[in-house]
Design an enzyme around this catalytic site. Structure first.
Site, PDB file in Angstrom:
ATOM      1  N   SER A  36      -2.295  -3.810 -13.937  1.00  0.00           N
ATOM      2  CA  SER A  36      -1.505  -2.920 -13.080  1.00  0.00           C
ATOM      3  C   SER A  36      -1.620  -1.464 -13.528  1.00  0.00           C
ATOM      4  CB  SER A  36      -0.034  -3.350 -13.082  1.00  0.00           C
ATOM      5  OG  SER A  36       0.465  -3.395 -14.400  1.00  0.00           O
ATOM      6  N   ASN A  92       9.198  -7.388 -19.962  1.00  0.00           N
ATOM      7  CA  ASN A  92      10.044  -7.678 -18.798  1.00  0.00           C
ATOM      8  C   ASN A  92      11.255  -6.741 -18.704  1.00  0.00           C
ATOM      9  OD1 ASN A  92       8.201  -9.672 -18.472  1.00  0.00           O
ATOM     10  ND2 ASN A  92       9.586 -11.395 -18.883  1.00  0.00           N
ATOM     11  N   THR A 113      20.422  10.984  28.718  1.00  0.00           N
ATOM     12  CA  THR A 113      20.556   9.554  28.442  1.00  0.00           C
ATOM     13  C   THR A 113      19.443   8.921  29.264  1.00  0.00           C
ATOM     14  OG1 THR A 113      22.081   9.202  30.287  1.00  0.00           O
ATOM     15  CG2 THR A 113      23.095   9.647  28.160  1.00  0.00           C
ATOM     16  N   HIS A 114      18.827   7.894  28.715  1.00  0.00           N
ATOM     17  CA  HIS A 114      17.667   7.259  29.359  1.00  0.00           C
ATOM     18  C   HIS A 114      16.531   8.271  29.604  1.00  0.00           C
ATOM     19  CE1 HIS A 114      20.544   3.973  30.287  1.00  0.00           C
ATOM     20  NE2 HIS A 114      21.358   4.980  30.556  1.00  0.00           N
ATOM     21  N   SER A 131      -7.905  20.755  18.716  1.00  0.00           N
ATOM     22  CA  SER A 131      -8.798  19.645  19.024  1.00  0.00           C
ATOM     23  C   SER A 131     -10.234  20.122  18.844  1.00  0.00           C
ATOM     24  CB  SER A 131      -8.561  19.198  20.464  1.00  0.00           C
ATOM     25  OG  SER A 131      -9.719  18.559  20.970  1.00  0.00           O
ATOM     26  N   LYS A 173      -6.203  23.058  23.187  1.00  0.00           N
ATOM     27  CA  LYS A 173      -5.140  22.213  22.633  1.00  0.00           C
ATOM     28  C   LYS A 173      -4.466  22.765  21.392  1.00  0.00           C
ATOM     29  CE  LYS A 173      -4.236  18.407  23.369  1.00  0.00           C
ATOM     30  NZ  LYS A 173      -4.406  17.060  23.802  1.00  0.00           N
ATOM     31  N   ASN A 213      -1.860  20.746  18.971  1.00  0.00           N
ATOM     32  CA  ASN A 213      -1.189  19.453  18.834  1.00  0.00           C
ATOM     33  C   ASN A 213      -0.089  19.478  17.774  1.00  0.00           C
ATOM     34  OD1 ASN A 213      -2.987  18.355  20.722  1.00  0.00           O
ATOM     35  ND2 ASN A 213      -4.497  17.972  19.121  1.00  0.00           N
ATOM     36  N   GLU A 216       4.013  14.183  14.721  1.00  0.00           N
ATOM     37  CA  GLU A 216       3.319  12.936  15.078  1.00  0.00           C
ATOM     38  C   GLU A 216       3.021  12.089  13.844  1.00  0.00           C
ATOM     39  OE1 GLU A 216       0.213  13.233  18.475  1.00  0.00           O
ATOM     40  OE2 GLU A 216       0.313  15.204  17.552  1.00  0.00           O
ATOM     41  N   TYR A 226      11.943 -13.490 -14.724  1.00  0.00           N
ATOM     42  CA  TYR A 226      10.788 -12.676 -14.338  1.00  0.00           C
ATOM     43  C   TYR A 226       9.639 -13.558 -13.851  1.00  0.00           C
ATOM     44  CZ  TYR A 226       6.744  -9.619 -14.521  1.00  0.00           C
ATOM     45  OH  TYR A 226       5.615  -8.915 -14.186  1.00  0.00           O
ATOM     46  N   GLN A 258       5.129  -7.657 -10.317  1.00  0.00           N
ATOM     47  CA  GLN A 258       4.202  -6.550 -10.552  1.00  0.00           C
ATOM     48  C   GLN A 258       3.831  -5.881  -9.224  1.00  0.00           C
ATOM     49  OE1 GLN A 258       1.282  -6.632 -13.784  1.00  0.00           O
ATOM     50  NE2 GLN A 258      -0.291  -6.663 -12.208  1.00  0.00           N
ATOM     51  N   LYS A 299       5.530  -2.301  -7.376  1.00  0.00           N
ATOM     52  CA  LYS A 299       5.325  -0.869  -7.625  1.00  0.00           C
ATOM     53  C   LYS A 299       4.612  -0.125  -6.510  1.00  0.00           C
ATOM     54  CE  LYS A 299       5.487  -2.147 -12.277  1.00  0.00           C
ATOM     55  NZ  LYS A 299       5.636  -3.519 -11.725  1.00  0.00           N
TER      56      LYS A 299
HETATM   57  N1  ARG Z   1       2.859  -5.160 -15.594  1.00  0.00           N
HETATM   58  C1  ARG Z   1       3.973  -6.030 -15.530  1.00  0.00           C
HETATM   59  C2  ARG Z   1       4.768  -5.740 -14.265  1.00  0.00           C
HETATM   60  O1  ARG Z   1       4.529  -4.816 -13.636  1.00  0.00           O
HETATM   61  C3  ARG Z   1       4.839  -5.839 -16.722  1.00  0.00           C
HETATM   62  C4  ARG Z   1       5.647  -7.049 -17.083  1.00  0.00           C
HETATM   63  C5  ARG Z   1       4.727  -8.145 -17.506  1.00  0.00           C
HETATM   64  N2  ARG Z   1       5.431  -9.241 -18.054  1.00  0.00           N
HETATM   65  C6  ARG Z   1       4.846 -10.386 -18.278  1.00  0.00           C
HETATM   66  N3  ARG Z   1       5.564 -11.324 -18.789  1.00  0.00           N
HETATM   67  N4  ARG Z   1       3.598 -10.633 -17.932  1.00  0.00           N
HETATM   68  O2  ARG Z   1       5.652  -6.459 -13.902  1.00  0.00           O
END
Ligand code: ARG
Length: 464
Positions: free
Chosen positions: A31, A118, A163-164, A285, A291, A293, A298, A325, A330, A333
């Site tokens: 990650s 964790n 309205t509408h 454009s 144009k 825009n 948008e 956990y 993961q 994020k």
């Molecule tokens: N990279 C992991 C996450 O985003 C960190 C926690 C990992 N924990 C584990 N027991 N593998 O959640």
């Protein structure tokens, strides 16, 4: 491959493994490419944890100072773009810890005492989100300030209310801006609420069950600015409801921005021409030279989709996860960070653009005159003269039919013509048939009268 031969086995957890992680799996499970943006929070969490371990006598002074110095150096390396992020070290936590150990030796290996990734990651995300919610709220307020400026400036500006999407009754443009202000005010309070609720510290929950070391959870919570330690270790490491809550507030905010966007797009069209968006917020454009825009509104309208999508991703991610956990988490994020980026970008664009909106007063006024927008005012006038509202409704309906036939608006009918529908109508009726008379008469809290708009702007400034 024997364990001895395998130099690459992850040093943080490789002890029980007899073969190297598959190269694809290593990349697939890493990650670090997206969680490295939490490096400051991760380092802050490590500082607090190390100080706490030292305070309770688990980490000696020498180790503590080596760790703190090492973390400072790492932070500088990262900020200078000189840190060598490695997929083999999986995530931001292990990258930093491994680098620390590389630099200071055994003391670095002692940092993870009484801690798990964790509780570490659950802490980092909270710190990161808490900091960014402050930015979101401040951009929201900047946008709201722009709306108040515009509301004040255009308190007397008459436009059709819809309205509408059919002309309904005249309103003031300032009143319309204040409606947007209120929507955003609730959004801001949702973000603040979410920030307060999530501000508890997971550190000490360790992997899931807590730790056998004599830790001081109040100490770490306080050091990191949390209101308290999270009350239950299993819950602390597993739930991501705080991220879901933030994304829900963000989805609502984007829904509001998309409604505003839609109105800006409609108003700036040639057919409406209610407003002019300055050129710097528009693009042209490549094929049609004429144009201009309204790209910013948008795009914001379009970005609402991904934020709502992120909310659904996180809800689905959390659904059915058993305690505590799971690696599923993961996946929290990217949707969360994308939501933050999108919301901050959209708010910034809007906050810059809104004060620069120019009203095309004559066009708004002309549009408000169409569509019999003062018909309700005429009915109310008759009610004041003693006619039951339903009968007044009928009278005005007939007057509208005549005006339609003659291709004029209600104020285009003569007094004699109006009186043919009701003898109660007298000369002063012209006052209620004008747009100015109509808006001025809605002079109560929350009403569209210019006087009320000015009062509401003052109250709103106090709220901000
Ligand atoms: N990279 C992991 C996450 O985003 C960190 C926690 C990992 N924990 C584990 N027991 N593998 O959640």
């Amino acid at each position: 491959m024997s364990k001895k031969d395998n130099q690459q086995t992850n040093t943080s957890w490789g002890g029980r493994f007899s073969e190297q992680t598959d190269a694809f799996v290593e990349a697939f499970t890493a990650s670090v490419s997206f969680d490295q943006r939490m490096y400051r929070q991760d380092i802050a969490g490590s500082r607090a944890h190390a100080n706490m371990l030292n305070k309770v006598g688990v980490l000696n002074d020498d180790d503590l100072s080596a760790i703190l110095q090492g973390l400072d150096t790492i932070e500088k390396e990262i900020e200078a773009g000189k840190f060598d992020w490695s997929i083999a070290r999986e995530d931001v936590h292990m990258n930093i810890e491994a680098r620390l150990t590389e630099m200071i030796g055994d003391a670095g290996k002692r940092l993870h005492t009484g801690r798990s990734r964790n509780d570490q990651v659950a802490t980092d995300i909270r710190l990161y989100l808490r900091e960014h919610i402050v930015l979101v709220i401040s951009e929201l307020k900047r946008l709201q300030q722009g709306l108040l400026l515009l509301a004040e400036k255009e308190a007397d500006t008459i436009m059709p209310g819809f309205t509408h999407l059919q002309v309904a009754q005249p309103v003031t443009f300032g009143h319309h801006m204040l409606a947007w202000f209120e929507m955003l005010q609730r959004d801001a309070s949702r973000f603040a609420d979410c920030s307060t609720r999530m501000n508890v510290c997971p550190l000490g929950a360790a992997a899931l069950a807590g730790t056998s070391y004599p830790i001081d959870r109040e100490f770490t919570a306080k050091a990191l600015g949390f209101s308290a330690p999270a009350a239950n270790s299993l819950d602390a490491v597993s739930d991501r409801d705080f991220a879901i809550e933030f994304c829900a507030a963000a989805a609502l905010l984007m829904t509001h921005l998309s409604r505003m966007s839609e109105e800006l797009v409609i108003w700036s069209s040639a057919q409406f021409s209610f407003i002019n968006l300055p050129d710097r917020f528009c693009t042209g454009s490549s094929i049609m030279p004429q144009k201009k825009n309204p790209d910013v509104p948008e795009l914001v309208r379009g970005k609402t989709g991904r934020v709502t999508g992120n909310l659904v991703s996180l809800l689905t991610l959390m659904k059915s996860q058993p305690l505590a956990y799971n690696k599923d988490n993961q996946e929290d994020k990217e949707p969360l960070f994308d939501t933050l980026d999108t919301v901050l970008g959209s708010l910034r664009a809007f906050a810059d653009m809104v004060p620069a909106i120019e009203c095309q007063h004559a066009n708004m006024y002309a549009a408000a005159k169409q569509g019999f927008s003062t018909a309700t005012d005429l009915a109310d006038y008759l009610v004041r003269k003693g006619l039951p509202f339903r009968d007044a409704h009928e009278v005005v309906g007939k007057a509208v039919a005549m005006a339609l036939e003659k291709n004029v608006d209600l104020s285009g009918l003569s007094l004699a013509e109006l009186q043919s529908f009701s003898k109660l109508i007298e000369a002063e009726v012209t006052e209620v048939l004008t747009l100015e008379g109509s808006v001025a008469s809605r002079n109560h809290v929350g009403g569209t009268a210019p006087e009320q708009v000015r009062k509401a702007v003052i109250t709103a400034k106090e709220k901000l």
